[in-house]
Every structure is written in C-alpha cells, then in structure tokens.
Design a protein around this motif. Structure first.
Motif, PDB file in Angstrom:
ATOM      1  N   UNK A   1      -7.438   1.283   8.189  1.00 45.90           N
ATOM      2  CA  UNK A   1      -8.017   1.606   6.872  1.00 45.90           C
ATOM      3  C   UNK A   1      -6.982   1.646   5.748  1.00 45.90           C
ATOM      4  N   UNK A   2      -5.715   1.356   6.063  1.00 50.44           N
ATOM      5  CA  UNK A   2      -4.664   1.391   5.036  1.00 50.44           C
ATOM      6  C   UNK A   2      -3.875   0.078   4.990  1.00 50.44           C
ATOM      7  N   UNK A   3      -4.589  -1.017   5.104  1.00 49.05           N
ATOM      8  CA  UNK A   3      -3.915  -2.317   5.119  1.00 49.05           C
ATOM      9  C   UNK A   3      -3.545  -2.813   3.727  1.00 49.05           C
ATOM     10  N   UNK A   4      -4.076  -2.130   2.689  1.00 53.86           N
ATOM     11  CA  UNK A   4      -3.787  -2.549   1.314  1.00 53.86           C
ATOM     12  C   UNK A   4      -3.329  -1.356   0.484  1.00 53.86           C
ATOM     13  N   UNK A   5      -2.457  -1.625  -0.464  1.00 54.14           N
ATOM     14  CA  UNK A   5      -1.909  -0.589  -1.333  1.00 54.14           C
ATOM     15  C   UNK A   5      -2.980  -0.135  -2.324  1.00 54.14           C
ATOM     16  N   UNK A   6      -3.140   1.167  -2.488  1.00 51.72           N
ATOM     17  CA  UNK A   6      -4.160   1.696  -3.398  1.00 51.72           C
ATOM     18  C   UNK A   6      -3.791   1.491  -4.861  1.00 51.72           C
ATOM     19  N   UNK A   7      -2.523   1.192  -5.138  1.00 50.06           N
ATOM     20  CA  UNK A   7      -2.086   0.987  -6.526  1.00 50.06           C
ATOM     21  C   UNK A   7      -2.103  -0.489  -6.917  1.00 50.06           C
ATOM     22  N   UNK A   8      -1.577  -1.362  -6.047  1.00 48.73           N
ATOM     23  CA  UNK A   8      -1.458  -2.777  -6.400  1.00 48.73           C
ATOM     24  C   UNK A   8      -2.532  -3.651  -5.769  1.00 48.73           C
ATOM     25  N   UNK A   9      -3.147  -3.163  -4.715  1.00 47.55           N
ATOM     26  CA  UNK A   9      -4.110  -3.975  -3.988  1.00 47.55           C
ATOM     27  C   UNK A   9      -3.459  -4.996  -3.070  1.00 47.55           C
ATOM     28  N   UNK A  10      -2.135  -4.999  -3.005  1.00 48.20           N
ATOM     29  CA  UNK A  10      -1.408  -5.943  -2.161  1.00 48.20           C
ATOM     30  C   UNK A  10      -1.362  -5.434  -0.712  1.00 48.20           C
ATOM     31  N   UNK A  11      -1.227  -6.361   0.253  1.00 49.86           N
ATOM     32  CA  UNK A  11      -1.154  -5.930   1.660  1.00 49.86           C
ATOM     33  C   UNK A  11       0.044  -5.014   1.906  1.00 49.86           C
ATOM     34  N   UNK A  12      -0.141  -4.043   2.761  1.00 46.94           N
ATOM     35  CA  UNK A  12       0.960  -3.175   3.193  1.00 46.94           C
ATOM     36  C   UNK A  12       1.445  -3.644   4.564  1.00 46.94           C
ATOM     37  N   UNK A  13       2.687  -3.335   4.878  1.00 47.89           N
ATOM     38  CA  UNK A  13       3.296  -3.766   6.138  1.00 47.89           C
ATOM     39  C   UNK A  13       3.673  -2.537   6.960  1.00 47.89           C
ATOM     40  N   UNK A  14       3.238  -2.490   8.218  1.00 53.76           N
ATOM     41  CA  UNK A  14       3.625  -1.357   9.067  1.00 53.76           C
ATOM     42  C   UNK A  14       5.011  -1.583   9.640  1.00 53.76           C
ATOM     43  N   UNK A  15       5.733  -0.489   9.905  1.00 60.42           N
ATOM     44  CA  UNK A  15       6.989  -0.634  10.642  1.00 60.42           C
ATOM     45  C   UNK A  15       6.652  -0.820  12.114  1.00 60.42           C
ATOM     46  N   UNK A  16       7.643  -1.122  12.950  1.00 56.07           N
ATOM     47  CA  UNK A  16       7.376  -1.469  14.346  1.00 56.07           C
ATOM     48  C   UNK A  16       6.706  -0.314  15.083  1.00 56.07           C
ATOM     49  N   UNK A  17       7.168   0.913  14.828  1.00 64.42           N
ATOM     50  CA  UNK A  17       6.606   2.080  15.515  1.00 64.42           C
ATOM     51  C   UNK A  17       5.220   2.452  14.997  1.00 64.42           C
ATOM     52  N   UNK A  18       4.882   1.994  13.787  1.00 65.05           N
ATOM     53  CA  UNK A  18       3.590   2.368  13.215  1.00 65.05           C
ATOM     54  C   UNK A  18       3.584   3.744  12.603  1.00 65.05           C
ATOM     55  N   UNK A  19       4.770   4.282  12.283  1.00 66.57           N
ATOM     56  CA  UNK A  19       4.851   5.622  11.701  1.00 66.57           C
ATOM     57  C   UNK A  19       4.683   5.601  10.180  1.00 66.57           C
ATOM     58  N   UNK A  20       4.609   4.404   9.581  1.00 68.11           N
ATOM     59  CA  UNK A  20       4.417   4.286   8.133  1.00 68.11           C
ATOM     60  C   UNK A  20       3.996   2.871   7.785  1.00 68.11           C
TER      61      UNK A  20
END
Length: 339
Positions: free
Chosen positions: A157-176
């Motif tokens: 549910x957090x694949x896109x940035x709420x400010x820019x609408x651009x895709x977000x990238x997870x780190x390898x561990x998935x902690x952010x």
C-alpha cells in the motif's frame, strides 16, 4: 587501589556479558541487515523463507498439527525455475527476524508470480486465512506470521510517494521505502489501540460486535486519537461504548495485532464506580454489552466455539483463544477475584 581495580573489573565484566548476550548480538545483527543492503542480500543466501499468497500464509498439516514450513533459498530458486519465473522475485522478500544462531527469516508473497494451486500442489500444503493461521500454528510462529503479514501489506500500500506520486523503492530488508524524487524515507508504522477489561470490583464487562462469531464476547477496544494519551483513550472509549466513567486503570501487557492492518494492542484493566454500573450501550459500535460474574467467566474460559452451540440453536458465551491478549486480560481478572 583495590577498590578501583574491583570497580573496573565489574564494569569490564558487565560490558563483556552485554556484548556476548545472545539477545544483544541478535538485535545488532538484525539492525545491520536492515541498514546494509549488500549484507542483507548476502544473508538471503543462507536464510529461510515463509511463503504467502495474497497475504495468506502457507501452512502444512502434519498429523493433527499445522506447521509453517521454512524454505531455503535453494528451494525457492528451484520452485521459481521449475515454473519459469525469475529469481528476482526473491528481492521482493522482507526481513521478519532471525534465529538465535543468526539464520535470517524472510517473508515472500508470490501472488503475481505463481498460481496459488500450483504452489499448494508442489509443496503439499495450503494458503490459509491469517485469522485462522494465528490460532492453529505453534505459539512461536504466530508473531512471525503477524509481522510478515503487516509488513507485506504495508509495502503493497506504499508503492508511491504521497507527495510526488512517484514510485518508492524498498531497501533489501524491507525496513523502509524511499522516494528518490523527493528524498522522503517512509518507515512502517503501527496504530495504537487500547483494549480494556472493565470491572466494577466483582463483575467484568464484555461486549460483542455484529461481525463477531456467534456467542463470542471480548473486552472493549478502540484506536487512540491523534494527540491522545493512553489514559485519555481508555476513559473515552469506555464512556463512548458503554456510557461508564473509569475511576482508575492499570496497564497489563501489549501485543501486535495485524487486523485491520498493523496495530499495537495496549491491554489495560479499568475499574468503574460501583454505584454507577448501568450500561448505556452505543448500538452503532456494539451489538451487545453486559456484566459477567466470576462463575460465568470461568465456565466461558473452558468453552470453545465448537461446543458453545445449544440444542435450541442459541450460543453460550465463549471468549477469545489463549493467543489473544483479551484472553490474558480475562484470565488475569479471574486470578484477581480468586486470590
């Protein structure tokens, strides 16, 4: 001089014990996995994987028990290769913990990669609704499944940035997740919820919502409002739901609960004034709320859902199972009454 040497020795011994503590080393290791992508990617090669499909965990039935299989990375690659899927799916996994021996545990949702029936047939098990899974697997596996479900759902549910609408990238561990367009880093969050067992001194108050299984009663609960302290939430929720005023309360324990998303259940006991115990129920939230005496509570704790139905079709009261923190609150109340 001897006293100085003794003090230095005690401090050195204390530091040595802390640095060699299994728990401390485990937490340091997990933190390094979260912060170092290369280290975490390397750890995946020796880690174990818990499988999900559309957020439902994969279980196998062994005799009368349900177990949560842990697959090696070699087994994961074998399955993906057999069904002509790329190994890059492993990159979608999230870190959910590790053993005392520093074997990391990852969770991976294969929806979109493989059909559910294909995996079930290949591994001889089934994907099970999380609510059922939490209460049929071993107690040590329940927290891992709950954490995995919550983290996988958050990433979905957090694949896109709420400010820019651009895709977000997870780190390898998935902690952010990071939005490189804005530089914003998103971290998984939990919503605080209070769960309150109300008592008037000799009885406790339990309630049910229309969505509950028939006959099940549990403690009151509600989300903390923005800017609200736990004490304020306890008083407000009891007033809103059953029209009673809390005189005093005390903390019991806490539990992560993945429904409806990721919640931190903060369990409390609350005492209301003995002279003001008439329930004024909020029918918009509750179907029923009533007082239970000690004998009825003790009988209800022995009863399971399957044995609660009577010949006339009605249901005797039963309470959440032992894995739920509501059960702990009710059991604590019984101990208080009988001690």
């Amino acid at each position: 001089m001897a006293a100085i040497y003794q003090a230095v020795y005690r401090r050195a011994s204390s530091l040595f014990c802390r640095l060699h503590s299994t728990y401390v080393r485990k937490m340091r290791y997990l933190n390094e996995l979260k912060e170092d992508d290369s280290f975490c990617r390397q750890a995946q090669t020796s880690g174990t994987f818990y499988l999900f499909h559309n957020l439902s965990p994969f279980l196998q039935k062994v005799g009368k028990k349900y177990v949560v299989p842990q697959l090696s990375v070699a087994e994961m690659k074998r399955i993906l290769e057999k069904f002509r899927e790329t190994e890059q799916w492993i990159e979608k996994s999230v870190l959910i913990g590790c053993s005392d021996e520093h074997v990391p545990h990852f969770a991976l949702d294969l929806a979109g990669a493989l059909e559910k029936s294909v995996i079930e047939s290949e591994l001889k098990g089934s994907f099970t609704d999380l609510r059922k899974a939490l209460f049929v697997v071993d107690g040590k596996d329940s927290p891992l499944l709950a954490s995995a479900h919550a983290l996988l759902q958050w990433h979905d549910s957090h694949q896109y940035c709420s400010k820019t609408g651009q895709p977000t990238q997870k780190n390898v561990a998935g902690s952010k997740r990071v939005c490189h367009a804005s530089g914003i880093t998103y971290y998984p969050q939990m919503s605080p919820v209070v769960i309150i067992l109300v008592s008037d001194g000799s009885r406790c108050l339990l309630a049910r919502q229309p969505s509950f299984p028939q006959g099940m009663y549990t403690a009151l609960s509600g989300f903390c409002d923005m800017g609200e302290a736990v004490e304020e939430t306890v008083r407000r929720e009891v007033a809103e739901e059953v029209g009673l005023e809390v005189e005093s309360f005390w903390y019991s324990a806490s539990q992560h609960w993945p429904f409806p998303s990721s919640c931190l259940m903060i369990a409390c006991h609350a005492l209301v004034r003995g002279q003001q115990t008439e329930i004024s129920m909020n029918s918009l939230e509750l179907e029923e709320a009533r007082w239970f005496g000690l004998e009825e509570i003790m009988e209800g704790l022995k009863r399971e859902h399957r044995s609660s139905k009577q010949d006339d079709g009605s249901f005797l009261p039963w309470f959440p199972p032992k894995q739920a923190i509501a059960h702990q609150l009710i059991s604590e109340w019984v101990k208080q009454q009988t001690s």
